[in-house]
Design a protein around this motif. Structure first.
Motif, PDB file in Angstrom:
ATOM      1  N   GLN A 180     -13.196  -1.955   3.941  1.00  0.00           N
ATOM      2  CA  GLN A 180     -12.447  -1.249   4.982  1.00  0.00           C
ATOM      3  C   GLN A 180     -13.237  -0.039   5.452  1.00  0.00           C
ATOM      4  O   GLN A 180     -14.127   0.444   4.770  1.00  0.00           O
ATOM      5  N   THR A 204      -8.136  -3.230  12.845  1.00  0.00           N
ATOM      6  CA  THR A 204      -7.338  -2.551  11.820  1.00  0.00           C
ATOM      7  C   THR A 204      -8.189  -1.750  10.851  1.00  0.00           C
ATOM      8  O   THR A 204      -7.679  -0.875  10.156  1.00  0.00           O
ATOM      9  N   TYR A 264      -9.516  -3.098   8.270  1.00  0.00           N
ATOM     10  CA  TYR A 264      -9.380  -3.738   6.957  1.00  0.00           C
ATOM     11  C   TYR A 264      -9.901  -5.173   7.050  1.00  0.00           C
ATOM     12  O   TYR A 264      -9.519  -5.917   7.959  1.00  0.00           O
ATOM     13  N   TYR A 268       0.790   6.812   1.598  1.00  0.00           N
ATOM     14  CA  TYR A 268       1.336   7.600   2.711  1.00  0.00           C
ATOM     15  C   TYR A 268       2.824   7.271   2.948  1.00  0.00           C
ATOM     16  O   TYR A 268       3.251   7.126   4.093  1.00  0.00           O
ATOM     17  N   HIS A 282       5.167   3.296   5.394  1.00  0.00           N
ATOM     18  CA  HIS A 282       3.943   3.469   4.593  1.00  0.00           C
ATOM     19  C   HIS A 282       2.882   2.461   5.030  1.00  0.00           C
ATOM     20  O   HIS A 282       3.165   1.459   5.709  1.00  0.00           O
ATOM     21  N   TYR A 283       1.654   2.724   4.594  1.00  0.00           N
ATOM     22  CA  TYR A 283       0.541   1.811   4.880  1.00  0.00           C
ATOM     23  C   TYR A 283       0.652   0.582   3.994  1.00  0.00           C
ATOM     24  O   TYR A 283       1.031   0.660   2.818  1.00  0.00           O
ATOM     25  N   SER A 284       0.285  -0.601   4.558  1.00  0.00           N
ATOM     26  CA  SER A 284       0.311  -1.856   3.803  1.00  0.00           C
ATOM     27  C   SER A 284      -1.023  -2.580   3.961  1.00  0.00           C
ATOM     28  O   SER A 284      -1.362  -3.033   5.058  1.00  0.00           O
ATOM     29  N   ALA A 285      -1.745  -2.701   2.841  1.00  0.00           N
ATOM     30  CA  ALA A 285      -2.996  -3.466   2.870  1.00  0.00           C
ATOM     31  C   ALA A 285      -2.725  -4.938   3.151  1.00  0.00           C
ATOM     32  O   ALA A 285      -3.534  -5.615   3.793  1.00  0.00           O
ATOM     33  N   ASP A 337      -2.472   0.114  10.376  1.00  0.00           N
ATOM     34  CA  ASP A 337      -3.658   0.941  10.582  1.00  0.00           C
ATOM     35  C   ASP A 337      -3.628   2.127   9.614  1.00  0.00           C
ATOM     36  O   ASP A 337      -2.833   3.047   9.764  1.00  0.00           O
ATOM     37  N   GLU A 338      -4.522   2.101   8.632  1.00  0.00           N
ATOM     38  CA  GLU A 338      -4.514   3.160   7.615  1.00  0.00           C
ATOM     39  C   GLU A 338      -4.889   4.517   8.201  1.00  0.00           C
ATOM     40  O   GLU A 338      -4.327   5.546   7.812  1.00  0.00           O
ATOM     41  N   ALA A 398      -2.397   7.714   8.013  1.00  0.00           N
ATOM     42  CA  ALA A 398      -2.881   8.897   7.294  1.00  0.00           C
ATOM     43  C   ALA A 398      -2.738  10.143   8.166  1.00  0.00           C
ATOM     44  O   ALA A 398      -2.325  11.214   7.687  1.00  0.00           O
TER      45      ALA A 398
END
Length: 313
Positions: free
Chosen positions: A114, A136, A138, A260, A271-274, A293-294, A298
């Motif tokens: 990533q 993204t 990732y 997050y 929250h962020y999801s991988a 989108d991390e 963030a």
């Protein structure tokens, strides 16, 4: 009976009787002189041959060559190179195989990577129709499939990894992505805000457009793609507020990372999801609002304060 020798006899070594016996005696003496001359000459040759100086070699002889003929020996002043067959290889010497270079080159990115280079990879793949969504950052299953598609079209091994050869071919076929291509607002158009989102600081979340807009006093400051829970674990709708923030949160129920996290209703949070970044809308959450989108989540996490409004509709 003894005979006296005369002066001529002493000089030639011929017996005096050769003179006394006439022609027959003289013939015998002549033969004796011939034998004596041959013997003396042979002795001289041997003496001359033996007196050749050591640093002056005699005439060289021909030596046998590898093909059975004769070949001249090497010059006396230049050592002859050893014959290849004259020195057998050492029994302990073994030839180590030379490793072949990877035809694909060094791996630059692969599943799980990533960052900014992954985002650029996705944007370039999108330019030529191999990636059908916004970058993204990732490297998940969708990106692996996109890279495999590109490699297959270019005659490369379909590894799904971005190696140096794949990356160079992609660079040659595409242009540098713009800022808008690297960081588009959302994959889908942002929905018209609900009227509850027009005042104050609000996380305005639309299930229809699958987007989240961060709004302050009716103005959209940023937008991002989101996904929701399944029909068995639905995301609750209504007006809420952020009551707790946890940057490095891990779910105590599912033991999965929730970076997050901004909790707004019981255990449900934004929250962020991988997994969302990797699989897109092929999956679902357990009720939370997943952000793909991390980088965006963030930044949003740093702006949102405890007590800010959350509207899910």
């Amino acid at each position: 009976m003894r005979h006296r020798t005369t002066g001529s006899t002493a000089r030639t070594g011929i017996p005096d009787r050769a003179r006394r016996f006439g022609p027959r005696g003289r013939a015998g003496a002549t033969a004796a002189l011939a034998v004596l001359a041959v013997t003396t000459a042979a002795g001289c040759r041997a003496e001359v041959t033996g007196s050749v100086p050591a640093d002056r070699p005699s005439s060289p002889r021909a030596t046998a060559s590898d093909d059975g003929g004769s070949a001249p020996p090497p010059s006396p002043t230049t050592p002859a190179p050893p014959s290849p067959s004259s020195s057998p290889p050492s029994p302990t010497a073994t030839a180590s195989p030379t490793p072949k270079p990877d035809p694909q080159g060094r791996t630059l990115m692969s599943s799980g990577s990533q960052g900014g280079q992954v985002r650029e990879l996705q944007a370039r793949l999108r330019q030529i129709g191999h990636f059908d969504r916004s970058p993204t950052g990732y490297y998940g299953t969708v990106t692996v499939a996109a890279v495999q598609s590109f490699q297959g079209k270019r005659g490369l091994s379909r590894t799904g990894r971005t190696d140096t050869l794949t990356w160079q071919k992609l660079l040659d076929m595409t242009r540098r992505p713009t800022a808008g291509e690297l960081n588009p607002p959302t994959t889908r158009p942002v929905a018209k805000p609900d009227k509850r989102c027009l005042t104050g600081r609000v996380l305005c979340i639309s299930k229809n457009s699958r987007t989240l807009s961060w709004m302050i006093d009716g103005r959209v400051r940023s937008s991002m793609d989101v996904r929701f829970g399944s029909q068995y674990t639905p995301t609750r709708e209504g007006t809420f507020s952020v009551y707790w923030k946890s940057r490095h949160h891990v779910s105590t129920i599912y033991d999965t990372p929730m970076p997050y996290a901004m909790f707004f209703s019981g255990g449900q949070a934004v929250h962020y999801s991988a997994d969302f970044a990797a699989r897109g809308y092929n999956g679902a959450s357990h009720g939370c609002v997943n952000v793909r989108d991390e980088g965006k989540i963030a930044s949003l996490f740093d702006q949102v304060k405890t007590g800010d409004k959350v509207v899910v509709y």
